[in-house]
Scaffold this motif. Structure first.
Motif, mmCIF file in Angstrom:
data_model
loop_
_atom_site.group_PDB
_atom_site.id
_atom_site.type_symbol
_atom_site.label_atom_id
_atom_site.label_comp_id
_atom_site.label_asym_id
_atom_site.label_seq_id
_atom_site.Cartn_x
_atom_site.Cartn_y
_atom_site.Cartn_z
ATOM 1 N N PRO A 1 7.163 -13.399 -3.144
ATOM 2 C CA PRO A 1 6.191 -12.781 -2.231
ATOM 3 C C PRO A 1 5.417 -13.856 -1.483
ATOM 4 C CG PRO A 1 5.482 -12.556 -4.522
ATOM 5 C CD PRO A 1 6.872 -13.097 -4.558
ATOM 6 N N VAL A 2 5.379 -13.755 -0.174
ATOM 7 C CA VAL A 2 4.759 -14.795 0.641
ATOM 8 C C VAL A 2 3.246 -14.804 0.485
ATOM 9 C CG1 VAL A 2 4.586 -15.703 2.993
ATOM 10 C CG2 VAL A 2 6.674 -14.596 2.225
ATOM 11 N N VAL A 3 2.675 -13.709 0.045
ATOM 12 C CA VAL A 3 1.210 -13.665 -0.108
ATOM 13 C C VAL A 3 0.713 -14.735 -1.073
ATOM 14 C CG1 VAL A 3 0.893 -11.246 0.527
ATOM 15 C CG2 VAL A 3 1.465 -11.825 -1.833
ATOM 16 N N THR A 4 1.587 -15.278 -1.924
ATOM 17 C CA THR A 4 1.155 -16.342 -2.834
ATOM 18 C C THR A 4 0.791 -17.610 -2.077
ATOM 19 O OG1 THR A 4 3.454 -17.055 -3.179
ATOM 20 C CG2 THR A 4 2.562 -15.446 -4.724
ATOM 21 N N ALA A 5 1.274 -17.756 -0.836
ATOM 22 C CA ALA A 5 0.970 -18.939 -0.036
ATOM 23 C C ALA A 5 -0.295 -18.766 0.795
ATOM 24 C CB ALA A 5 2.140 -19.261 0.889
ATOM 25 N N TYR A 6 -0.845 -17.555 0.831
ATOM 26 C CA TYR A 6 -1.995 -17.259 1.683
ATOM 27 C C TYR A 6 -3.297 -17.341 0.888
ATOM 28 C CZ TYR A 6 1.433 -15.233 4.939
ATOM 29 O OH TYR A 6 2.476 -15.031 5.794
ATOM 30 N N PRO A 7 -4.419 -17.520 1.583
ATOM 31 C CA PRO A 7 -5.718 -17.491 0.895
ATOM 32 C C PRO A 7 -5.972 -16.117 0.272
ATOM 33 C CG PRO A 7 -5.933 -18.333 3.151
ATOM 34 C CD PRO A 7 -4.562 -17.776 3.025
ATOM 35 N N VAL A 8 -6.639 -16.108 -0.870
ATOM 36 C CA VAL A 8 -6.973 -14.843 -1.522
ATOM 37 C C VAL A 8 -8.196 -14.249 -0.830
ATOM 38 C CG1 VAL A 8 -7.719 -13.767 -3.678
ATOM 39 C CG2 VAL A 8 -6.054 -15.642 -3.715
ATOM 40 N N PRO A 9 -8.127 -12.978 -0.417
ATOM 41 C CA PRO A 9 -9.268 -12.388 0.301
ATOM 42 C C PRO A 9 -10.490 -12.224 -0.595
ATOM 43 C CG PRO A 9 -7.587 -10.725 -0.141
ATOM 44 C CD PRO A 9 -6.992 -12.042 -0.532
ATOM 45 N N ARG B 1 0.427 18.205 4.275
ATOM 46 C CA ARG B 1 -0.708 18.886 4.911
ATOM 47 C C ARG B 1 -0.518 20.396 4.903
ATOM 48 N NH1 ARG B 1 -1.718 18.603 11.218
ATOM 49 N NH2 ARG B 1 -0.031 20.141 11.015
ATOM 50 N N ASP B 2 0.720 20.832 5.127
ATOM 51 C CA ASP B 2 0.997 22.268 5.102
ATOM 52 C C ASP B 2 0.769 22.863 3.723
ATOM 53 O OD1 ASP B 2 1.580 22.279 7.769
ATOM 54 O OD2 ASP B 2 3.754 22.451 7.542
ATOM 55 N N ARG B 3 0.765 21.997 2.702
ATOM 56 C CA ARG B 3 0.514 22.455 1.333
ATOM 57 C C ARG B 3 -0.934 22.246 0.912
ATOM 58 N NH1 ARG B 3 6.042 19.792 -1.267
ATOM 59 N NH2 ARG B 3 7.502 21.241 -0.260
ATOM 60 N N GLY B 4 -1.760 21.834 1.873
ATOM 61 C CA GLY B 4 -3.176 21.654 1.582
ATOM 62 C C GLY B 4 -3.534 20.288 1.054
ATOM 63 N N VAL B 5 -2.598 19.323 1.146
ATOM 64 C CA VAL B 5 -2.841 17.963 0.645
ATOM 65 C C VAL B 5 -2.979 17.022 1.842
ATOM 66 C CG1 VAL B 5 -1.950 16.042 -0.713
ATOM 67 C CG2 VAL B 5 -1.517 18.408 -1.442
ATOM 68 N N THR B 6 -4.138 16.373 1.963
ATOM 69 C CA THR B 6 -4.365 15.438 3.068
ATOM 70 C C THR B 6 -4.034 14.021 2.609
ATOM 71 O OG1 THR B 6 -6.114 16.820 3.992
ATOM 72 C CG2 THR B 6 -6.050 14.507 4.686
ATOM 73 N N MET B 7 -3.000 13.429 3.198
ATOM 74 C CA MET B 7 -2.554 12.082 2.849
ATOM 75 C C MET B 7 -2.645 11.196 4.087
ATOM 76 S SD MET B 7 -1.225 10.647 0.032
ATOM 77 C CE MET B 7 -1.011 8.888 -0.207
ATOM 78 N N HIS B 8 -3.296 10.051 3.948
ATOM 79 C CA HIS B 8 -3.377 9.080 5.043
ATOM 80 C C HIS B 8 -2.331 7.981 4.831
ATOM 81 C CE1 HIS B 8 -7.227 10.401 6.907
ATOM 82 N NE2 HIS B 8 -7.434 10.908 5.690
ATOM 83 N N VAL B 9 -1.758 7.507 5.934
ATOM 84 C CA VAL B 9 -0.797 6.406 5.874
ATOM 85 C C VAL B 9 -1.175 5.370 6.916
ATOM 86 C CG1 VAL B 9 1.616 5.699 6.112
ATOM 87 C CG2 VAL B 9 1.076 7.907 5.086
ATOM 88 N N VAL B 10 -1.148 4.103 6.523
ATOM 89 C CA VAL B 10 -1.402 2.989 7.429
ATOM 90 C C VAL B 10 -0.098 2.246 7.670
ATOM 91 C CG1 VAL B 10 -2.540 0.741 7.662
ATOM 92 C CG2 VAL B 10 -3.815 2.721 6.794
ATOM 93 N N PHE B 11 0.290 2.132 8.951
ATOM 94 C CA PHE B 11 1.469 1.357 9.349
ATOM 95 C C PHE B 11 0.992 0.042 9.963
ATOM 96 C CE2 PHE B 11 3.681 5.620 10.445
ATOM 97 C CZ PHE B 11 4.202 5.725 9.164
ATOM 98 N N THR B 12 1.561 -1.075 9.530
ATOM 99 C CA THR B 12 1.347 -2.355 10.213
ATOM 100 C C THR B 12 2.700 -2.979 10.510
ATOM 101 O OG1 THR B 12 1.228 -3.665 8.166
ATOM 102 C CG2 THR B 12 -0.846 -2.780 9.028
ATOM 103 N N VAL C 1 -3.298 -8.520 6.019
ATOM 104 C CA VAL C 1 -2.222 -7.897 5.240
ATOM 105 C C VAL C 1 -2.580 -7.920 3.763
ATOM 106 C CG1 VAL C 1 0.180 -8.127 4.504
ATOM 107 C CG2 VAL C 1 -0.400 -8.388 6.917
ATOM 108 N N GLN C 2 -3.069 -9.061 3.294
ATOM 109 C CA GLN C 2 -3.476 -9.151 1.886
ATOM 110 C C GLN C 2 -4.579 -8.161 1.563
ATOM 111 O OE1 GLN C 2 -2.986 -12.217 -0.839
ATOM 112 N NE2 GLN C 2 -3.613 -13.741 0.667
ATOM 113 N N CYS C 3 -5.520 -7.999 2.475
ATOM 114 C CA CYS C 3 -6.600 -7.025 2.251
ATOM 115 C C CYS C 3 -6.044 -5.615 2.162
ATOM 116 C CB CYS C 3 -7.625 -7.115 3.384
ATOM 117 S SG CYS C 3 -8.603 -8.638 3.401
ATOM 118 N N LEU C 4 -5.107 -5.278 3.039
ATOM 119 C CA LEU C 4 -4.535 -3.931 3.035
ATOM 120 C C LEU C 4 -3.777 -3.647 1.742
ATOM 121 C CD1 LEU C 4 -3.423 -3.860 6.754
ATOM 122 C CD2 LEU C 4 -5.150 -2.382 5.719
#
Length: 407
Positions: free
Chosen positions: A201-209, A251-262, A296-299
């Motif tokens: 995983p490349v996140v190991t090379a990035y600063p920790v948020p 949603r049609d079943r009464g469940v509200t789910m949010h999705v974030v695309f990056t 990305v790390q924060c997300l």
């Protein structure tokens, strides 16, 4: 005493537009900084232009060499400013679409040879013919499995070049055993020529948020308290559409789910946005586009789960990144993903919207399941590191350097 090596790593790519391959180049650079031997030299060959995406991760016997700007790139850039140029280009393409394209196999610009390199490493699918022994990565054979996602000329060019570069290379590198068997089956490669080198995983090379970073990202993007995260360019095979349809089903079943695309947005993004509007999901589907590594790390840390419905992968880099970030994963059971997830994710058929909806709902409500998958994912992640990957490539560099030059 180990032999000295001069390795040219061809990293000519456009930042923000190359998907996970850009992250892999960064991870490789960070790992090689840890395993370089005295006398080694690593030269990263980059496109003309900005190098800030890579330079912070170069520590050790590294240097950057940039190709001069290609005359054809200058002409393309100028053409974009000409009124009607895009339309004329599309007309030209439509008139020639049925013709078999003439594929020109690129030849070395001469830099590796002038540097007296021992090895050229092509970590991207772009390569060229060179007399220097090489390692080549055909990250996946998606064009063979899903030809409908490729224009005819692109399919022909991709197939010809991949085969040519695989044949020319001293070693062909893939990230999974599934990928190796796919190459052996479809390209007829000698299994001994194909090396499986898992990447970390490349996140190991990035600063920790920090906590401040997390709060800033949540506020900047107005993120909901719970959301599923899907980091991927909007290529058709990534299957964003199925996730959108699954959110609508819930949603049609009464469940509200949010999705974030990056991830970078391709022309396919227009279709996705149109479907979001048609289904009335604009408040639940969040397109953030390409975001920098720290965000990305924060997300990964802010999300409730990661959903990864891709129909085809050569590795599936976000999966080990999510594992490293203690984020539970629901993923497709296609191509190499069962191997990559290694029992640490919920798996589903990427064409089964009902199953995708069920997986997202389970991971948002079943805390016991979430914790179990987090534990398993951490165990998978701990088996991967860029130092281990770089050490393996350093061994391959030494082996390839001893092979005869190609005439």
């Amino acid at each position: 005493m180990s032999e000295k090596l001069r390795v040219v790593i061809d990293a000519r790519l456009s930042t923000g537009r190359s998907g996970g391959i850009e992250q892999i180049v960064i991870g490789l650079a960070s790992g090689l900084a840890e395993v370089a031997q005295p006398g080694d030299e690593y030269v990263f060959l980059l496109q003309h232009g900005d190098d800030s995406w890579l330079r912070p991760y170069l520590g050790g016997p590294f240097r950057i060499v940039k190709l001069p700007r290609d005359r054809r790139d200058v002409l393309r850039s100028a053409a974009k400013r000409v009124p009607g140029a895009a339309y004329l280009h599309q007309v030209w393409k439509s008139r020639h679409a049925s013709k078999t394209p003439v594929v020109h196999v690129p030849r070395s610009p001469g830099i590796a040879e002038s540097l007296e390199a021992d090895v050229v490493h092509f970590p991207t699918t772009a390569a060229y013919l060179t007399s220097v022994p090489s390692i080549y990565h055909p990250w996946d054979l998606q064009h063979i499995h899903y030809p409908e996602f490729f224009a005819h000329d692109v399919w022909v060019t991709r197939d010809r070049l991949y085969r040519e570069f695989c044949a020319r290379a001293a070693v062909v590198s893939v990230a999974t055993e599934w990928g190796k068997q796919d190459l052996v089956q479809h390209f007829g490669l000698d299994p001994a020529k194909v090396e499986v080198v898992p990447v970390a995983p490349v996140v190991t090379a990035y600063p920790v948020p920090t906590a401040e970073d997390l709060e800033r990202v949540r506020n900047t993007y107005r993120l909901p308290a719970q959301f599923a995260y899907f980091p991927a360019h909007t290529w058709p095979h990534k299957n964003h559409l199925a996730v959108i349809q699954a959110v609508h089903l819930l949603r049609d079943r009464g469940v509200t789910m949010h999705v974030v695309f990056t991830g970078g947005e391709t022309k396919h993004a227009r279709q996705l946005r149109a479907e979001v509007d048609r289904l009335g999901l604009r408040s639940q589907i969040h397109f953030l586009g390409f975001v920098p590594p720290l965000e990305v790390q924060c997300l990964y840390r802010l999300a409730t789960c990661m959903i990864f419905p891709s129909r085809f992968e050569g590795w599936g880099l976000p999966v080990p990144e999510a594992f490293h970030s203690d984020l539970p994963v629901a993923a497709s059971n296609a191509s190499c993903l069962p191997e990559v997830t290694a029992g640490a994710a919920l798996l589903f058929d990427p064409d089964d919207v009902e199953a995708i909806a069920g997986a997202m709902q389970r991971l948002s409500t079943d805390e016991s399941l979430r914790q179990d998958l987090i534990r398993r994912g951490r165990e998978v992640s701990e088996r991967l590191s860029w130092v281990t990957t770089a050490r393996r490539f350093r061994e391959l560099y030494a082996r390839v350097a001893r092979t005869p030059r190609v005439t």
